[in-house]
Scaffold this motif. Structure first.
Motif, PDB file in Angstrom:
ATOM      1  N   LEU B  78      30.628  41.638  41.448  1.00 50.95           N
ATOM      2  CA  LEU B  78      31.289  42.076  40.217  1.00 50.95           C
ATOM      3  C   LEU B  78      30.359  42.879  39.317  1.00 50.95           C
ATOM      4  N   ARG B  79      29.060  42.558  39.374  1.00 51.42           N
ATOM      5  CA  ARG B  79      28.136  43.163  38.418  1.00 51.42           C
ATOM      6  C   ARG B  79      27.101  44.021  39.130  1.00 51.42           C
ATOM      7  N   ALA B 101      32.684  47.517  48.491  1.00 50.65           N
ATOM      8  CA  ALA B 101      33.979  47.564  47.801  1.00 50.65           C
ATOM      9  C   ALA B 101      33.726  47.367  46.308  1.00 50.65           C
ATOM     10  N   THR B 104      36.347  43.784  41.140  1.00 50.27           N
ATOM     11  CA  THR B 104      36.661  43.896  39.712  1.00 50.27           C
ATOM     12  C   THR B 104      37.078  42.558  39.125  1.00 50.27           C
ATOM     13  N   TYR B 105      36.776  42.361  37.857  1.00 55.36           N
ATOM     14  CA  TYR B 105      37.465  41.371  37.020  1.00 55.36           C
ATOM     15  C   TYR B 105      38.197  42.189  35.954  1.00 55.36           C
ATOM     16  N   GLU B 106      37.457  42.883  35.104  1.00 54.98           N
ATOM     17  CA  GLU B 106      38.069  43.910  34.273  1.00 54.98           C
ATOM     18  C   GLU B 106      38.431  45.090  35.183  1.00 54.98           C
ATOM     19  N   ALA B 107      39.594  45.666  34.975  1.00 57.10           N
ATOM     20  CA  ALA B 107      39.983  46.840  35.755  1.00 57.10           C
ATOM     21  C   ALA B 107      38.997  47.976  35.494  1.00 57.10           C
ATOM     22  N   LEU B 108      38.716  48.771  36.523  1.00 56.92           N
ATOM     23  CA  LEU B 108      37.780  49.892  36.395  1.00 56.92           C
ATOM     24  C   LEU B 108      38.540  51.211  36.455  1.00 56.92           C
ATOM     25  N   SER B 109      38.106  52.161  35.641  1.00 58.07           N
ATOM     26  CA  SER B 109      38.661  53.519  35.712  1.00 58.07           C
ATOM     27  C   SER B 109      38.054  54.243  36.909  1.00 58.07           C
ATOM     28  N   GLU B 112      34.509  54.995  36.254  1.00 57.86           N
ATOM     29  CA  GLU B 112      33.625  53.835  36.409  1.00 57.86           C
ATOM     30  C   GLU B 112      33.365  53.546  37.895  1.00 57.86           C
ATOM     31  N   ALA B 136      42.236  43.170  47.518  1.00 57.92           N
ATOM     32  CA  ALA B 136      41.227  42.241  46.985  1.00 57.92           C
ATOM     33  C   ALA B 136      40.547  42.775  45.731  1.00 57.92           C
ATOM     34  N   THR B 137      40.481  44.104  45.569  1.00 60.68           N
ATOM     35  CA  THR B 137      39.705  44.650  44.447  1.00 60.68           C
ATOM     36  C   THR B 137      40.567  45.187  43.310  1.00 60.68           C
ATOM     37  N   ARG B 138      41.849  45.420  43.566  1.00 57.46           N
ATOM     38  CA  ARG B 138      42.751  46.054  42.595  1.00 57.46           C
ATOM     39  C   ARG B 138      42.284  47.452  42.193  1.00 57.46           C
TER      40      ARG B 138
END
Lengths: 297, 297
Positions: B78-79, B101, B104-109, B112, B136-138
């Motif tokens: 995630l980080r 891959a 994400t937790y917060e959605a990424l543009s 990003e 899995a990653t959205r």
């Protein structure tokens, strides 16, 4: 504890670590404002991005600066082993309650989500709030799943998301859930722009993102709703509308970081890459929204 | 390296740790079967649930047992801080490439996501495969985003998901992407039931889940496609259909764990809670599918 305004604080990040002095000041400011509880390490508190040691220390800092105000600590993680570590650390640090969203990489079945809460509850000595966050976790809590999980002994609250279809659906859901969960389980609204409507529709509390940076304004909204002045609550909510609009446009997480910086609460608010701070246009929009909402810096 | 069959191995988990001897045997078996590359710590290899030390050791075990076969190590997290640690450890352990891959937790543009790959690539001395896993990653990779990321210097492959609308859309997408990405970037199919069609439609390789436990059968499919015998490839795929159906029904991750156990590759295959192993009915379905697919145990 699960009543009124639960103000979820952002976690100030310096370049590579949690800025603990800044975090302590931020928590103390919420306590001084008189919020009913303080959320440490919620989504806007970056819990998903911090490691075990950072999280343990952050909860300890929050408890130390919260005074008499109870601290609710986020304990979510992808793996049970890590969740149980965070539970242990949060209790050790003196958290009054924990809040848990079922983070996922592999999708989880309802039975797996239930078993997750069951195992955590068996290891808890403080109350637990169910954190229903379908966007970040991809777990959809049906009414039936909420009902099952809410029967577990230390469950004391549910943090409901704003339904995509709007505020009326939220009110209907609260009514349905009241019949399905024990009377001891508080039901809270999140999705800040639905707070006034949610409280007026009978929610016990507001799990508030904006309360973590603008506690005075958010308390005004909550206290109005609590004394039955739904119009006053709605008026305060309408005043904050420019900020809710930015939440929808840029994402709550990035906007709260920008607010924290522009309110002068921290000198510089980093976000954990790959998440990036708002660009210059975004920062300007936040400044304009603060002016439009008549927030004094 | 990015050609033919890239077999992604499950990571055998004992009660509380990676079962490294069992993992070594599993990797050696793939190498003996003659796969073109070995994927360590893909999604079915549990990368998202393991900590830094576990992941570093797992890659070292894989490299030691893979002999001459190149090892592609999953480095997602995630980080960014953690991703860079995993990159460093994978390179140190001798991985020939990494696969990433955007978790994400917060959605990424899109910006990003691009910046994520850009920063990782700046820290890489081995090739990188883009792991496009929207479930899995959205993160949804548009053709344009693939095109941007694929220009980065060490990007050498793209692992494409099977489009929800089916195999014809995959073939069309491969054709579109060929025109958008450098000729040096291999395009691979995942979604095992689309492998035969994807290879016949011009994919360079199959990033294969089932190849990690049934390499002989999956190699038969790949070699048939490579010699232009699309009908033979399709026939092998059809034979494996009972297993693809279980993937869809129970989730690839749980089915692969059950297969690993039922093929006798490990005595007991744990999954990281809150993910649970298949129940007795599921286990029976896996045994029946192996029989139906004429796999000798």
């Amino acid at each position: 504890m699960f009543t009124g305004l639960s103000a979820f604080a952002p976690t100030p990040l310096a370049e590579a670590a949690v800025d603990e002095p800044a975090y302590g000041r931020l928590i103390a400011r919420l306590a001084r404002a008189g919020v009913d509880s303080i959320g440490a390490l919620g989504s806007t508190g970056s819990y998903a991005y911090l490691d075990r040691a950072e999280r343990a220390r952050a909860v300890a800092v929050a408890v130390r600066h919260a005074g008499e105000v109870p601290v609710i600590a986020g304990v979510g993680a992808l793996r049970m082993r890590d969740i149980l570590h965070h539970v242990e650390d949060a209790q050790e640090a003196g958290a009054s309650a924990v809040i848990l969203a079922p983070m996922t990489y592999e999708a989880l079945s309802d039975d797996e989500v239930f078993a997750l809460y069951e195992e955590v509850c068996a290891n808890l000595s403080v109350p637990l709030a169910i954190y229903d966050n379908p966007v970040a976790t991809r777990v959809t809590f049906s009414d039936e799943l909420h009902s099952r999980v809410a029967q577990l002994r230390p469950v004391a609250a549910i943090k409901l998301p704003l339904p995509a279809v709007g505020v009326e659906a939220l009110a209907a859901r609260v009514t349905r859930l009241r019949a399905l969960v024990p009377a001891t389980v508080a039901i809270g609204v999140s999705g800040d722009d639905a707070a006034a409507a949610g409280l007026s529709a009978g929610c016990d509390l507001w799990f508030s993102v904006l309360g973590g940076t603008l506690p005075i304004e958010c308390l005004a909204l909550v206290r109005a709703a609590q004394r039955g002045a739904a119009d006053d609550a709605a008026a305060t909510s309408a005043r904050l509308q420019p900020i809710w609009q930015l939440f929808a446009r840029y994402g709550t997480y990035r906007v709260v970081a920008a607010l924290t910086e522009q309110l002068g609460l921290v000198p510089r608010m980093h976000l954990p890459r790959p998440v990036r701070s708002l660009d210059a246009d975004g920062m300007r929009s936040v400044a304009e929204a603060l002016t439009a909402a008549n927030i004094r810096l």
